[in-house]
Design an enzyme around this catalytic site. Structure first.
Site, PDB file in Angstrom:
ATOM      1  N   ASP A 116     -19.973 -15.905  16.468  1.00 56.98           N
ATOM      2  CA  ASP A 116     -20.711 -16.635  17.494  1.00 56.98           C
ATOM      3  C   ASP A 116     -19.879 -16.689  18.768  1.00 56.98           C
ATOM      4  OD1 ASP A 116     -22.760 -18.111  18.630  1.00 56.98           O
ATOM      5  OD2 ASP A 116     -21.988 -20.028  17.893  1.00 56.98           O
ATOM      6  N   TYR A 118     -19.684 -17.586  23.177  1.00 57.99           N
ATOM      7  CA  TYR A 118     -19.716 -18.795  24.013  1.00 57.99           C
ATOM      8  C   TYR A 118     -19.887 -18.310  25.453  1.00 57.99           C
ATOM      9  CZ  TYR A 118     -17.829 -23.538  25.124  1.00 57.99           C
ATOM     10  OH  TYR A 118     -17.630 -24.837  25.534  1.00 57.99           O
ATOM     11  N   HIS A 123     -23.252 -23.521  29.971  1.00 60.63           N
ATOM     12  CA  HIS A 123     -22.985 -24.256  28.728  1.00 60.63           C
ATOM     13  C   HIS A 123     -21.500 -24.609  28.635  1.00 60.63           C
ATOM     14  CE1 HIS A 123     -23.152 -25.511  24.546  1.00 60.63           C
ATOM     15  NE2 HIS A 123     -22.203 -24.654  24.257  1.00 60.63           N
ATOM     16  N   ARG A 132     -14.018 -32.855  27.940  1.00 68.45           N
ATOM     17  CA  ARG A 132     -12.685 -32.961  28.572  1.00 68.45           C
ATOM     18  C   ARG A 132     -12.858 -33.320  30.044  1.00 68.45           C
ATOM     19  NH1 ARG A 132     -13.006 -27.844  26.485  1.00 68.45           N
ATOM     20  NH2 ARG A 132     -13.030 -27.088  28.627  1.00 68.45           N
ATOM     21  N   GLU A 187     -28.256 -25.357  18.865  1.00 66.93           N
ATOM     22  CA  GLU A 187     -27.846 -24.488  19.959  1.00 66.93           C
ATOM     23  C   GLU A 187     -28.834 -23.335  19.993  1.00 66.93           C
ATOM     24  OE1 GLU A 187     -23.644 -23.528  19.504  1.00 66.93           O
ATOM     25  OE2 GLU A 187     -23.087 -25.461  20.384  1.00 66.93           O
ATOM     26  N   GLU A 189     -29.850 -19.856  20.810  1.00 63.43           N
ATOM     27  CA  GLU A 189     -29.065 -18.645  21.045  1.00 63.43           C
ATOM     28  C   GLU A 189     -29.894 -17.400  20.729  1.00 63.43           C
ATOM     29  OE1 GLU A 189     -25.067 -18.618  19.604  1.00 63.43           O
ATOM     30  OE2 GLU A 189     -24.927 -20.807  19.518  1.00 63.43           O
ATOM     31  N   ASP A 219     -27.957 -22.283  16.140  1.00 56.68           N
ATOM     32  CA  ASP A 219     -26.630 -22.607  15.607  1.00 56.68           C
ATOM     33  C   ASP A 219     -26.542 -24.128  15.474  1.00 56.68           C
ATOM     34  OD1 ASP A 219     -23.938 -22.743  14.990  1.00 56.68           O
ATOM     35  OD2 ASP A 219     -23.270 -22.402  17.055  1.00 56.68           O
ATOM     36  N   ARG A 223     -22.056 -32.575  15.973  1.00 55.07           N
ATOM     37  CA  ARG A 223     -21.094 -32.775  17.060  1.00 55.07           C
ATOM     38  C   ARG A 223     -19.971 -33.741  16.701  1.00 55.07           C
ATOM     39  NH1 ARG A 223     -22.047 -28.249  19.641  1.00 55.07           N
ATOM     40  NH2 ARG A 223     -24.172 -28.118  20.459  1.00 55.07           N
ATOM     41  N   GLN A 226     -17.649 -31.773  14.436  1.00 57.37           N
ATOM     42  CA  GLN A 226     -17.009 -30.767  15.295  1.00 57.37           C
ATOM     43  C   GLN A 226     -15.938 -31.402  16.191  1.00 57.37           C
ATOM     44  OE1 GLN A 226     -19.841 -28.879  17.921  1.00 57.37           O
ATOM     45  NE2 GLN A 226     -18.350 -27.481  18.808  1.00 57.37           N
ATOM     46  N   TYR A 230     -12.157 -29.761  15.486  1.00 60.22           N
ATOM     47  CA  TYR A 230     -12.086 -28.442  16.141  1.00 60.22           C
ATOM     48  C   TYR A 230     -10.742 -28.083  16.736  1.00 60.22           C
ATOM     49  CZ  TYR A 230     -12.459 -29.857  21.117  1.00 60.22           C
ATOM     50  OH  TYR A 230     -12.234 -30.350  22.367  1.00 60.22           O
ATOM     51  N   LYS A 239     -20.299 -26.534  11.930  1.00 58.71           N
ATOM     52  CA  LYS A 239     -21.219 -25.434  12.221  1.00 58.71           C
ATOM     53  C   LYS A 239     -21.679 -24.699  10.962  1.00 58.71           C
ATOM     54  CE  LYS A 239     -20.548 -24.979  16.846  1.00 58.71           C
ATOM     55  NZ  LYS A 239     -21.625 -24.826  17.821  1.00 58.71           N
ATOM     56  N   THR A 243     -27.144 -21.816   9.811  1.00 59.48           N
ATOM     57  CA  THR A 243     -27.473 -21.090  11.041  1.00 59.48           C
ATOM     58  C   THR A 243     -28.807 -20.410  10.768  1.00 59.48           C
ATOM     59  OG1 THR A 243     -25.121 -20.647  11.413  1.00 59.48           O
ATOM     60  CG2 THR A 243     -26.693 -19.315  12.670  1.00 59.48           C
ATOM     61  N   THR A 330     -24.678 -20.611  23.042  1.00 57.82           N
ATOM     62  CA  THR A 330     -25.775 -21.432  23.547  1.00 57.82           C
ATOM     63  C   THR A 330     -26.220 -20.930  24.914  1.00 57.82           C
ATOM     64  OG1 THR A 330     -24.703 -23.284  22.479  1.00 57.82           O
ATOM     65  CG2 THR A 330     -26.472 -23.800  24.031  1.00 57.82           C
ATOM     66  N   GLU A 344     -25.948 -31.321  25.690  1.00 53.64           N
ATOM     67  CA  GLU A 344     -26.034 -31.206  27.148  1.00 53.64           C
ATOM     68  C   GLU A 344     -27.239 -31.965  27.704  1.00 53.64           C
ATOM     69  OE1 GLU A 344     -25.192 -26.843  28.404  1.00 53.64           O
ATOM     70  OE2 GLU A 344     -25.648 -26.869  26.267  1.00 53.64           O
TER      71      GLU A 344
HETATM   72 MN    MN Z   1     -23.040 -21.592  19.009  1.00 49.27          MN
END
Ligand code: MN
Length: 399
Positions: A116, A118, A123, A132, A187, A189, A219, A223, A226, A230, A239, A243, A330, A344
């Site tokens: 997968d 990014y 996104h 962050r 997500e 995708e 996906d 959260r 994750q 992560y 994740k 899927t 995503t 988001e």
């Molecule tokens: Mn993804």
């Protein structure tokens, strides 16, 4: 000239007309058979084997695996033959057409390795700002390579498969808490299904020899799990529980008119990521939450193409094999209503998303259903439909 297929959904002005012809597997109770989708019907390909010559053996099994293991020349040859057979005025001898509502539709191929990416700048920037807030939203590697991770191919499921809310660890007061995820997300995708000979170091110019077709992909992402797990190695149990992909694989040949250049990332590519022909795709996605369209992301906004992703994925000598699946990341655009995840859309759970029935949401509740659909421009003003990917959330099991 009128086709023998008497289905109003099998017309040039419909998304699953003769310009599309996606491949899948149907089971009408007598075992799985490879098929092409014609409107709201499927044509079982073994029933017309006598009209397919040597190519018949590629579609005589219980999955798309033998077809994926063939070559670009065979894929194009078969598509040309099928286009001719389904648009002629009389039915080819033996042709067996079944209604999609009368068949079970399993996962159409054996998923090999799953990666997968990014690759949406919007996104990546949104997630950076949410997760962050005190640092640069885009990390320095992002404009130089398609960031990605290896996922779990064994839990790739076909559209329609319910998704059970996962348990896991999440950050908590006085140490981690364990329990069902409270921040289950999607997500939106696009997935690329690999085929052709086993290969390493696939240059962007050879992408068509190794990418058979396209699916929509959800996906599913927990959260809270994750967010705790992560760092420093990336996505893992938040994740890998599920899927989902479309039941029908749209051949790359159906998307020839949809090809566009990817947007500039702001710095030159290393030579192995340069394309001599545009590999971006003008796919317009739609994300429905319990029947309400909450987002319309555009795939043309993605900063890395499938050819660049495949080149990057194999540049170190790693192989690509038939059945490998890689996903775009995503798909989010610059506008609020083009965001491809609820993380988001709700801005980390801060903002409520309103559904048509008056209910509001931040993340998924038990019983919620999400459907991702997409369309692309086809030849002569037609529209090419990508088969939907749908899933409903089941409550967490008692542990
Ligand atoms: Mn993804």
């Amino acid at each position: 000239m009128t086709s023998w297929v008497r289905d109003p959904a099998f017309a040039r002005d419909q998304p699953f007309g003769p310009q599309t012809l996606p491949y899948g597997v149907v089971d009408a109770g007598d075992g799985p058979r490879v098929a092409v989708r014609l409107g709201d019907h499927a044509l079982a390909l073994p029933s017309i084997a006598r009209h397919l010559g040597d190519l018949a053996e590629l579609v005589s099994g219980v999955s798309l695996d033998p077809l994926l293991a063939a070559t670009r020349a065979d894929w194009s040859g078969l598509r040309a033959r099928l286009t001719s057979l389904v648009t002629q005025p009389s039915a080819p001898t033996g042709a067996e057409l079944v209604s999609l509502s009368d068949v079970r539709i399993p996962l159409p191929f054996t998923v090999g390795d799953y990666v997968d990416f990014y690759s949406s700048r919007h996104h990546a920037e949104n997630v950076g700002r949410i997760m962050r807030p005190d640092s640069d939203p885009l990390l320095p590697n992002w404009t130089h390579l398609p960031v990605g991770y290896h996922g779990r191919s064994g839990t790739v499921v076909v559209s329609g498969t319910p998704v059970e809310r996962p348990h896991g660890q999440r950050r908590g007061k006085g140490g981690p808490h364990f329990g069902p995820s409270g921040r289950l997300d999607v997500e939106a995708e696009v997935g690329f299904v690999c085929g052709g000979p086993v290969a390493r170091r696939v240059p962007t110019r050879s992408a068509a020899e190794h990418i058979f077709g396209v699916v929509l992909l959800n996906d599913w992402s927990a959260r809270d799990i994750q967010g705790w797990e992560y760092q420093p190695l990336g996505p893992f149990l938040g994740k890998s529980f599920a899927t989902s992909i479309s039941a029908w694989v749209t051949p790359l040949d159906a998307l020839a008119t949809a090809r566009v250049a990817v947007p500039d990332v702001g710095n030159p590519w290393l030579p192995y990521l340069v394309e001599d022909t545009p590999w971006g795709l003008d796919l317009r996605l739609s994300v429905e939450w319990n029947g309400t369209v909450v987002s319309r992301p555009r795939f043309a906004d993605m900063s890395y193409s499938c050819a660049q992703q495949l080149a990057h994925m194999t540049v170190n000598g790693a192989t690509v094999r038939p059945g490998d699946l890689f996903a775009s990341g995503t798909v989010s655009g610059p506008e609020e209503r083009q965001r491809g995840s609820f993380l988001e859309l709700s801005w980390g759970g801060r903002d409520l998303i309103e559904l048509a029935d008056g209910q509001t949401r931040t993340f998924l509740e038990d019983g919620d259903t999400v459907v991702i659909t997409a369309q692309a421009p086809g030849e002569d003003g037609s529209v090419v439909g990508l088969a939907p990917v749908e899933g409903t959330v089941l409550p967490a099991v008692d542990l």
